[in-house]
Scaffold this active site. Sequence first.
Site, PDB file in Angstrom:
ATOM      1  CB  THR A  44      68.011 -18.240 -14.474  1.00  0.00           C
ATOM      2  OG1 THR A  44      67.346 -17.783 -13.219  1.00  0.00           O
ATOM      3  CG2 THR A  44      67.393 -17.382 -15.549  1.00  0.00           C
ATOM      4  CG  ASP A  60      61.703 -22.779 -17.887  1.00  0.00           C
ATOM      5  OD1 ASP A  60      63.010 -23.173 -17.902  1.00  0.00           O
ATOM      6  OD2 ASP A  60      61.285 -22.477 -19.175  1.00  0.00           O
TER       7      ASP A  60
END
Length: 289
Positions: free
Chosen positions: A161, A159
Amino acid sequence: MATDSWINETLYAAWGQRFRVKRELARVQSAFQDIVVFESETHGRVMLLDGVVQITEGDEFVYQEMITHVPILAHGAAKRVLIIGAGDGGVLKRVLQHRGVEKAVMVEIDGEVVRLSKEFLPTIGGNAWDDPRAEVIIGDGIDYVRVAPAESFDVIIVDSTDPIGVGEVLFTDEFYANAARILSQRGLIVNQCGVPFMQADELHETSRRRAKSFPDNWAYLAAVPTYVGGFMTLGWAAKDASCRAVATDEIRRRAQASGILGTTRYWTPEIHTGAFNLPPYIAENLPGA
């Protein structure tokens, strides 16, 4: 501090969204990125990293449930889960909802994200931070997978950017090769691949890289309101193609045994299996589709 202002998201150069700010809660420049947490008029509390919305209290359940429950239930016997990124704690919380998970290791590069999430977004992670099965490491995910023992995890959830700045190294050939090495024989990895209507190159490139290390390479969908531009894609790469082909009734049985059936607001067994059916405009970005 009360405000009468708006925050504009800066993900796309020519199109975006904005939030009316009720109250700014924190604005921090960490060693890695600019972090803003504010209370919005419509979505509860919101966290932005480098100007891009990462999570809102209003719709976080969609993304968190789909990036977590789909891989764990598809595997069917996951005991050890590695989470890379996800410093808000939402993925960790949902991983630990699964009774069969014995260990969840979370590696987040930016300790400020964890600190601010605990302080200003406490409902996201809930009690997961104190669960004895959880190990939270402030460090670099690519360094962790480089040295982790072979076959030490069943599922990896990334998870991060987008593949720019601090998140770029998590989309490389080296990272996926090491991920395959540390996954067990039926292991699989999922990661966010952006909104393909606006970020088709991201889905195509990361899928191409994953395919070098995993025989089963695909994507699945989640409709997250604040990730504007249509469906959000979650990249899928597995050592065993049968994980993706599990029937709805079997997923329901596994969810019941796992303890999550009836606890979700977006995920269902039917949505789980249906999420792998991609519209042609998305599937065309996958090598070999």
